[in-house]
Design a protein around this motif. Structure first.
Motif, PDB file in Angstrom:
ATOM      1  N   GLU A  37      40.837   2.616  32.644  1.00  0.00           N
ATOM      2  CA  GLU A  37      40.327   2.198  31.325  1.00  0.00           C
ATOM      3  C   GLU A  37      38.922   2.757  31.113  1.00  0.00           C
ATOM      4  O   GLU A  37      38.082   2.657  32.004  1.00  0.00           O
ATOM      5  CB  GLU A  37      40.277   0.665  31.215  1.00  0.00           C
ATOM      6  CG  GLU A  37      41.621  -0.008  31.030  1.00  0.00           C
ATOM      7  CD  GLU A  37      42.299   0.296  29.697  1.00  0.00           C
ATOM      8  OE1 GLU A  37      41.716   1.019  28.860  1.00  0.00           O
ATOM      9  OE2 GLU A  37      43.426  -0.157  29.517  1.00  0.00           O
ATOM     10  N   THR A  38      38.680   3.320  29.949  1.00  0.00           N
ATOM     11  CA  THR A  38      37.347   3.859  29.673  1.00  0.00           C
ATOM     12  C   THR A  38      36.595   2.982  28.660  1.00  0.00           C
ATOM     13  O   THR A  38      35.370   2.988  28.623  1.00  0.00           O
ATOM     14  CB  THR A  38      37.459   5.301  29.118  1.00  0.00           C
ATOM     15  OG1 THR A  38      38.458   5.302  28.103  1.00  0.00           O
ATOM     16  CG2 THR A  38      37.829   6.285  30.202  1.00  0.00           C
ATOM     17  N   PRO A 182      48.238  -6.989  30.501  1.00  0.00           N
ATOM     18  CA  PRO A 182      49.338  -6.057  30.687  1.00  0.00           C
ATOM     19  C   PRO A 182      50.589  -6.736  31.248  1.00  0.00           C
ATOM     20  O   PRO A 182      50.493  -7.520  32.204  1.00  0.00           O
ATOM     21  CB  PRO A 182      48.790  -5.024  31.676  1.00  0.00           C
ATOM     22  CG  PRO A 182      47.602  -5.638  32.303  1.00  0.00           C
ATOM     23  CD  PRO A 182      47.069  -6.652  31.353  1.00  0.00           C
ATOM     24  N   MET A 183      51.718  -6.405  30.626  1.00  0.00           N
ATOM     25  CA  MET A 183      52.953  -7.067  31.006  1.00  0.00           C
ATOM     26  C   MET A 183      53.751  -6.253  32.013  1.00  0.00           C
ATOM     27  O   MET A 183      53.454  -5.088  32.273  1.00  0.00           O
ATOM     28  CB  MET A 183      53.783  -7.360  29.748  1.00  0.00           C
ATOM     29  CG  MET A 183      54.018  -6.205  28.812  1.00  0.00           C
ATOM     30  SD  MET A 183      54.752  -6.731  27.229  1.00  0.00           S
ATOM     31  CE  MET A 183      53.425  -6.451  26.055  1.00  0.00           C
ATOM     32  N   VAL A 184      54.738  -6.911  32.582  1.00  0.00           N
ATOM     33  CA  VAL A 184      55.706  -6.247  33.453  1.00  0.00           C
ATOM     34  C   VAL A 184      57.049  -6.435  32.767  1.00  0.00           C
ATOM     35  O   VAL A 184      57.323  -7.520  32.250  1.00  0.00           O
ATOM     36  CB  VAL A 184      55.710  -6.891  34.859  1.00  0.00           C
ATOM     37  CG1 VAL A 184      56.775  -6.257  35.738  1.00  0.00           C
ATOM     38  CG2 VAL A 184      54.338  -6.756  35.519  1.00  0.00           C
ATOM     39  N   ASP A 232      48.822   1.203  22.793  1.00  0.00           N
ATOM     40  CA  ASP A 232      47.461   0.680  22.600  1.00  0.00           C
ATOM     41  C   ASP A 232      47.435  -0.835  22.340  1.00  0.00           C
ATOM     42  O   ASP A 232      46.540  -1.337  21.675  1.00  0.00           O
ATOM     43  CB  ASP A 232      46.767   1.441  21.444  1.00  0.00           C
ATOM     44  CG  ASP A 232      45.250   1.230  21.454  1.00  0.00           C
ATOM     45  OD1 ASP A 232      44.686   1.109  22.563  1.00  0.00           O
ATOM     46  OD2 ASP A 232      44.652   1.158  20.372  1.00  0.00           O
ATOM     47  N   ILE A 233      48.430  -1.553  22.862  1.00  0.00           N
ATOM     48  CA  ILE A 233      48.349  -3.031  22.783  1.00  0.00           C
ATOM     49  C   ILE A 233      47.271  -3.484  23.791  1.00  0.00           C
ATOM     50  O   ILE A 233      46.385  -4.249  23.450  1.00  0.00           O
ATOM     51  CB  ILE A 233      49.723  -3.678  23.080  1.00  0.00           C
ATOM     52  CG1 ILE A 233      50.718  -3.330  21.967  1.00  0.00           C
ATOM     53  CG2 ILE A 233      49.592  -5.206  23.210  1.00  0.00           C
ATOM     54  CD1 ILE A 233      52.147  -3.724  22.245  1.00  0.00           C
ATOM     55  N   GLY A 239      43.790  -3.893  22.824  1.00  0.00           N
ATOM     56  CA  GLY A 239      43.728  -2.435  22.867  1.00  0.00           C
ATOM     57  C   GLY A 239      43.423  -1.932  24.262  1.00  0.00           C
ATOM     58  O   GLY A 239      42.772  -2.633  25.058  1.00  0.00           O
ATOM     59  N   GLY A 240      43.905  -0.715  24.552  1.00  0.00           N
ATOM     60  CA  GLY A 240      43.618  -0.150  25.873  1.00  0.00           C
ATOM     61  C   GLY A 240      44.790   0.671  26.377  1.00  0.00           C
ATOM     62  O   GLY A 240      45.852   0.744  25.753  1.00  0.00           O
ATOM     63  N   ARG A 241      44.567   1.284  27.536  1.00  0.00           N
ATOM     64  CA  ARG A 241      45.535   2.260  28.044  1.00  0.00           C
ATOM     65  C   ARG A 241      46.688   1.631  28.809  1.00  0.00           C
ATOM     66  O   ARG A 241      47.673   2.300  29.082  1.00  0.00           O
ATOM     67  CB  ARG A 241      44.804   3.261  28.940  1.00  0.00           C
ATOM     68  CG  ARG A 241      43.771   4.049  28.135  1.00  0.00           C
ATOM     69  CD  ARG A 241      43.001   4.989  29.009  1.00  0.00           C
ATOM     70  NE  ARG A 241      43.830   6.114  29.404  1.00  0.00           N
ATOM     71  CZ  ARG A 241      43.374   7.169  30.045  1.00  0.00           C
ATOM     72  NH1 ARG A 241      42.120   7.243  30.385  1.00  0.00           N
ATOM     73  NH2 ARG A 241      44.173   8.159  30.371  1.00  0.00           N
ATOM     74  N   THR A 242      46.517   0.370  29.239  1.00  0.00           N
ATOM     75  CA  THR A 242      47.616  -0.240  29.995  1.00  0.00           C
ATOM     76  C   THR A 242      48.170  -1.456  29.254  1.00  0.00           C
ATOM     77  O   THR A 242      47.551  -2.526  29.236  1.00  0.00           O
ATOM     78  CB  THR A 242      47.162  -0.635  31.421  1.00  0.00           C
ATOM     79  OG1 THR A 242      46.588   0.520  32.039  1.00  0.00           O
ATOM     80  CG2 THR A 242      48.337  -1.112  32.256  1.00  0.00           C
TER      81      THR A 242
END
Ligand code: SF4
Length: 291
Positions: A37-38, A182-184, A232-233, A239-242
């Motif tokens: 994540e940036t 972040p979900m699985v 981007d959820i 928001g974010g990469r994962t």
């Protein structure tokens, strides 16, 4: 000989470990997500999740107030004489008091809560007989925030693989930030409606770093994971990469006129634990070897 009380005590210990400490593969996936994540907001969200995990471990307390409902998968040795089901039910009752677990299980119509996480068909126990000499008990403690986002689609065969991808994508978009990402994702493909849902949940039992042994299914797992992480959820829906930490598929042959697809949504608190009870009473916790 192993007794019902041995099973009960093993289940209490299993539940304690499961709700306090995540399996190593889930922690590694969260750590890897934080490293890529940036942006500040998703970094902060992942840091808060990881601080939460560390505090739970330090204090030996559940990592989330929703300790879920208890879904068990057991494999019994042939000629098993102990009443494992009774040991599990008694173990859930005792763990609810001692760990403690939040009393989540209610009668679905009256909403009456017995207060001990035990009721009609709860804990839910999936049972099979294996060829090992030990009893193996796996538990998934499933919170409602993520479970409520799960979906079944009875597709037509003509919708094919593109239809499967579209269904998974729309399920994740609909879920958004609700399931504490972040979900699985556990995805079931094929079987019948009930088998497909069962496969989706069982898919959550496979470690996140293990791809399906069928290369075609493994490729679909990777492709879906990459596509979903472009939505981007992001962590906690900000928001974010994962968006998705891991995604596993299980499948079964189905009727030529059917194409069921099921998505079982799990949150970052992807809690699962296994205990093996050996004939001499020795316990082994393969999912929680570090503590
Ligand atoms: S979805 Fe998961 S992390 Fe969120 S409240 Fe429920 S159990 Fe806890």
């Amino acid at each position: 000989m192993v007794t019902e009380t041995d099973v009960q005590n093993a289940v209490v210990e299993l539940l304690r470990k499961t709700v306090v400490r995540l399996p190593a593969d889930v922690k590694s996936a969260l750590k890897a997500a934080a490293e890529i994540e940036t942006e500040e907001v998703p970094r902060m969200q992942l840091k808060a999740i990881m601080d939460n995990i560390a505090l739970a471990e330090e204090g030996n307390t559940p990592m989330c107030q929703d300790t879920g409902v208890t879904i068990f998968y057991i494999t019994l040795p042939r000629n098993c004489e102990v009443d494992v089901e009774k040991g599990i039910v008694d173990g859930v009752r005792l763990a609810t008091k001692e760990v403690p677990l939040r009393p989540n299980a209610v009668q679905p119509l009256t909403r009456k809560n017995p207060g001990d996480n035990v009721g009609e068909r709860m804990p839910f126990i999936n049972c099979k007989v294996g060829d090992k000499e030990y009893i193996e008990i796996t538990v998934m403690t499933k919170g409602a925030g993520s479970e409520n986002m799960s979906q079944l689609g009875m597709l037509t065969p003509s919708q094919g693989v593109p239809g499967i991808k579209e269904f998974v994508l729309s399920t994740v978009l609909r879920a958004g930030g609700n399931p504490c990402p972040p979900m699985v994702l556990g995805i079931g493909i094929g079987g019948s409606s009930d088998i497909c849902m069962k496969l989706a949940k069982e898919a959550l039992l496979r470690p996140l770093n293990e791809r399906h042994k069928d290369s075609e299914i493994a490729a679909l797992e990777t492709e879906l994971l990459e596509a979903l992480n472009m939505l981007d959820i992001g962590p906690m829906g900000l928001g974010g990469r994962t968006t998705v930490l891991g995604l596993n598929i299980e499948y079964a042959y189905c009727h030529t006129a059917s194409l069921p697809v099921a998505v079982n949504v799990q949150c970052w608190a992807a809690r699962r634990g296994t205990v093996r009870i050996h004939p001499d009473g020795k316990l082994q916790f393969p999912t929680h070897e570090e503590g």
